[in-house]
Structures are given as C-alpha cells and as structure tokens.
Write a protein that holds these residues in place. Sequence first.
Motif, PDB file in Angstrom:
ATOM      1  N   LYS A  31      26.408 119.885  52.884  1.00 38.21           N
ATOM      2  CA  LYS A  31      26.849 119.996  51.498  1.00 38.21           C
ATOM      3  C   LYS A  31      25.990 120.968  50.686  1.00 38.21           C
ATOM      4  O   LYS A  31      26.383 121.393  49.613  1.00 38.21           O
ATOM      5  CB  LYS A  31      26.846 118.619  50.839  1.00 38.21           C
ATOM      6  N   PHE A  54      40.660 120.329  51.217  1.00 37.72           N
ATOM      7  CA  PHE A  54      40.722 120.172  52.673  1.00 37.72           C
ATOM      8  C   PHE A  54      41.910 120.967  53.215  1.00 37.72           C
ATOM      9  O   PHE A  54      42.912 121.147  52.516  1.00 37.72           O
ATOM     10  CB  PHE A  54      40.879 118.694  53.047  1.00 37.72           C
ATOM     11  N   SER A  64      43.931 114.322  51.329  1.00 37.69           N
ATOM     12  CA  SER A  64      43.120 113.750  50.249  1.00 37.69           C
ATOM     13  C   SER A  64      44.006 113.487  49.037  1.00 37.69           C
ATOM     14  O   SER A  64      44.671 114.399  48.531  1.00 37.69           O
ATOM     15  CB  SER A  64      42.005 114.720  49.859  1.00 37.69           C
ATOM     16  N   GLY A  94      29.473 117.111  45.037  1.00 40.45           N
ATOM     17  CA  GLY A  94      29.458 116.715  46.448  1.00 40.45           C
ATOM     18  C   GLY A  94      30.817 116.326  47.003  1.00 40.45           C
ATOM     19  O   GLY A  94      30.896 115.662  48.037  1.00 40.45           O
ATOM     20  N   GLN A  95      31.887 116.716  46.303  1.00 42.89           N
ATOM     21  CA  GLN A  95      33.218 116.299  46.772  1.00 42.89           C
ATOM     22  C   GLN A  95      34.220 117.442  46.720  1.00 42.89           C
ATOM     23  O   GLN A  95      33.951 118.525  46.218  1.00 42.89           O
ATOM     24  CB  GLN A  95      33.721 115.148  45.872  1.00 42.89           C
ATOM     25  N   LEU A  96      35.414 117.147  47.232  1.00 41.65           N
ATOM     26  CA  LEU A  96      36.586 118.003  47.075  1.00 41.65           C
ATOM     27  C   LEU A  96      37.645 117.175  46.360  1.00 41.65           C
ATOM     28  O   LEU A  96      37.651 115.961  46.534  1.00 41.65           O
ATOM     29  CB  LEU A  96      37.126 118.446  48.439  1.00 41.65           C
ATOM     30  N   PRO A  97      38.511 117.760  45.581  1.00 47.30           N
ATOM     31  CA  PRO A  97      38.659 119.184  45.332  1.00 47.30           C
ATOM     32  C   PRO A  97      37.710 119.665  44.230  1.00 47.30           C
ATOM     33  O   PRO A  97      37.188 118.876  43.456  1.00 47.30           O
ATOM     34  CB  PRO A  97      40.104 119.271  44.809  1.00 47.30           C
ATOM     35  N   SER A 109      39.002 116.000  40.135  1.00 48.48           N
ATOM     36  CA  SER A 109      40.406 116.268  39.799  1.00 48.48           C
ATOM     37  C   SER A 109      40.753 115.931  38.346  1.00 48.48           C
ATOM     38  O   SER A 109      41.486 116.665  37.686  1.00 48.48           O
ATOM     39  CB  SER A 109      41.328 115.516  40.763  1.00 48.48           C
TER      40      SER A 109
HETATM   41  N1  LIG Z   1      36.752 111.522  41.470  1.00 53.00           N
HETATM   42  C1  LIG Z   1      36.925 112.571  42.431  1.00 53.00           C
HETATM   43  C2  LIG Z   1      37.105 111.947  43.779  1.00 53.00           C
HETATM   44  C3  LIG Z   1      37.203 113.003  44.885  1.00 53.00           C
HETATM   45  C4  LIG Z   1      36.948 112.398  46.249  1.00 53.00           C
HETATM   46  O1  LIG Z   1      36.725 111.177  46.411  1.00 53.00           O
HETATM   47  N2  LIG Z   1      36.987 113.262  47.257  1.00 53.00           N
HETATM   48  C5  LIG Z   1      36.662 112.833  48.593  1.00 53.00           C
HETATM   49  C6  LIG Z   1      37.803 113.163  49.544  1.00 53.00           C
HETATM   50  S1  LIG Z   1      39.291 112.292  49.170  1.00 53.00           S
HETATM   51  C7  LIG Z   1      35.450 113.608  49.063  1.00 53.00           C
HETATM   52  O2  LIG Z   1      35.327 114.797  48.805  1.00 53.00           O
HETATM   53  N3  LIG Z   1      34.537 112.936  49.753  1.00 53.00           N
HETATM   54  C8  LIG Z   1      33.318 113.551  50.250  1.00 53.00           C
HETATM   55  C9  LIG Z   1      33.449 114.088  51.617  1.00 53.00           C
HETATM   56  O3  LIG Z   1      34.506 113.955  52.234  1.00 53.00           O
HETATM   57  O4  LIG Z   1      32.474 114.685  52.103  1.00 53.00           O
HETATM   58  C10 LIG Z   1      38.127 113.418  42.034  1.00 53.00           C
HETATM   59  O5  LIG Z   1      38.996 112.928  41.306  1.00 53.00           O
HETATM   60  O6  LIG Z   1      38.175 114.606  42.420  1.00 53.00           O
END
Ligand SMILES: N[C@@H](CCC(=O)N[C@@H](CS)C(=O)NCC(=O)O)C(=O)O
Length: 288
Positions: A31, A54, A64, A94-97, A109
């Motif tokens: 990351k 993704f 996702s 630390g996340q997507l999107p 998001s």
């Molecule tokens: N609150 C965030 C949640 C995003 C989230 O949970 N993304 C997950 C994938 S569904 C993620 O990136 N997890 C970290 C990983 O897979 O390394 C949003 O609305 O964007």
Amino acid sequence: MELPTIQQSLFVLFTSYVMKWLMPKLMALLKGDKKTVEIHEKEWKKDVVYLYQFPRSPHMPNMSPFCLKLETWLRANDIKYEVRQTWTQRSSKGQLPFIELNGEQIADSQLIINALSRKFNKEDLTTLTQSQIGAARAVDRLIECSFIQAIVAFKYLEHLPELISGETIGLKWIPKVVTDVAAMFIKPTLREKLHSQGFGRLTREEQLEQARLDLQAIADVMGKNKFILDDEPHTVDFTLFGHFATFYYLPFDIVLKRMVRNEFPTLLDHMERMKERFWPDWNEHLAA
Ligand SMILES: N[C@@H](CCC(=O)N[C@@H](CS)C(=O)NCC(=O)O)C(=O)O
C-alpha cells in the motif's frame, strides 16, 4: 487417525506465527507510504475523473460494492471518466476506489460523490424535501453500516473460498489451492471484525433476522416508488445497487440472494431497473 509428529506440529505453529507477522508488513509495503499522496496520472486532462478501482470481474463490472456504486453514479451523471484498473494501488486512506481530478486525489466513495456533486453541480439536495434528505441518509448508512455486516457474514465468511477463487475474480490461472489457503488466513480477521462489532456474536438465525429487518426497512421507505425516494434515482440508489449487485450476480448461491428474490421483489426490481438503465452494456464490461 495418525497424530502429527512434534516436528510437524512445530512447523505448522512456526509457519502460522511467521505468516501472522509477515502479512501486515507485506500489505503495508504493497500500500506504500500514506503520508505523501502520489498523483499517478501526470498528464491529466482538465475535469476528467481518473477512477482507480479493482479490475473488471467475469460476473459484474466490479466486485467491490464501493467501486460499482461510484462508477454507476459517474455514468448516471454523465461525468467524463477514465478507469484505471489496479490490484495494488490504494488511496491515502488505504482503500479503493479513489479518484484523481485536476491533479488531486479524493478517496472514499461517499466523499468522492459529495465532492463531484458540488464540482459538477449534481447535488441531490436541491430536488429533495428535508424529510427525503433524512430518509436518504438513514437508508444509506443502514446499508453501509448495518446491512453490510450481514454481507460480511453471508457473502464473505460463508463463501470466502468461492468468492476469492481465480474463476470468480477473473484470474483463472491462480490455482484453487492458493486461494483456499489465502481464504484460511483472511477468515479469522473477518470473524474478529464481526465479533468486535457485535454482529458476529449473534446466532445465524438472529443474523438473518437482522438482515431481513434491514431489507424490510429499505423496502418500506421505497414503497411503490421506482427508486428509493421517488421515481428518479438519487445517490442512495447507487449505494443500494453497489451493495446488492455485488452479491446478487455472483456465480454461486448465497442466502441473501434467496432472501431478496423470495421476500423483497421490489428491491430485486430496483436492482434490475438500475442495471438496465445505467449498464445497458453490462456484458461489455465483464472480464473475459
Ligand atoms: N468507505 C470506503 C470503503 C471502501 C472499501 O471498503 N474498499 C475495500 C474494497 S471493497 C478496500 O479497498 N479494502 C482494502 C483492500 O482491499 O486492500 C468507500 O466508500 O470508498
């Protein structure tokens, strides 16, 4: 049954210990350093959204819920965007999107939709009454804070090996044994999360009842409307679609699918209506 030797037991214990220690370090390495936000699209075009998410999956444009929600919202609002598919990049959170817009990163998001609504003048709020705004927020959080626990329990925990198999995610060359072992390591973390939140302490029947109550609440707010608040979609409809479509279109049976299909036909219609309207080209956006 033959008992494992002391050497074998020690080996398993040692490997588990090393994996537990190594996994967070590997993930952190993957990351990157979150203190500096790197802009990946150096030659960006003005007002074009670069959407980092993704890669496509064989069964839905994105596995996702948050990525599918956001991309569907971008399509619905005619915002110019380019997809950047990635397994390894993550946002400053630390996340997507996440997106890049005019050389800046926006993550999460919800925050992205809020920022883009303001920037491109797409705000729901002007067309909704105060009570609809309240209902929209309540349903949105119900999905992402409450119903999501049922999704974790019934989609992830009950089906993790199928869910992350190469077949499902679109990387058919990954041997099943690899994803099965990965599932073994991921499961305890999911279980711990559900347990600390409280949902994991309920019996399966109690969890199903909570899921049912959440779905009933959404169906009640929607009533006979075509979309949740009225006959046009608003942001909350994209949240519902993102979370529903990413379990409903999976290629294996899940108890939540049966619940939606048998008990909540208006919610099923909602999902299909959203898909038809915003993804008439759904099949063209599936991984081969
Ligand atoms: N609150 C965030 C949640 C995003 C989230 O949970 N993304 C997950 C994938 S569904 C993620 O990136 N997890 C970290 C990983 O897979 O390394 C949003 O609305 O964007």
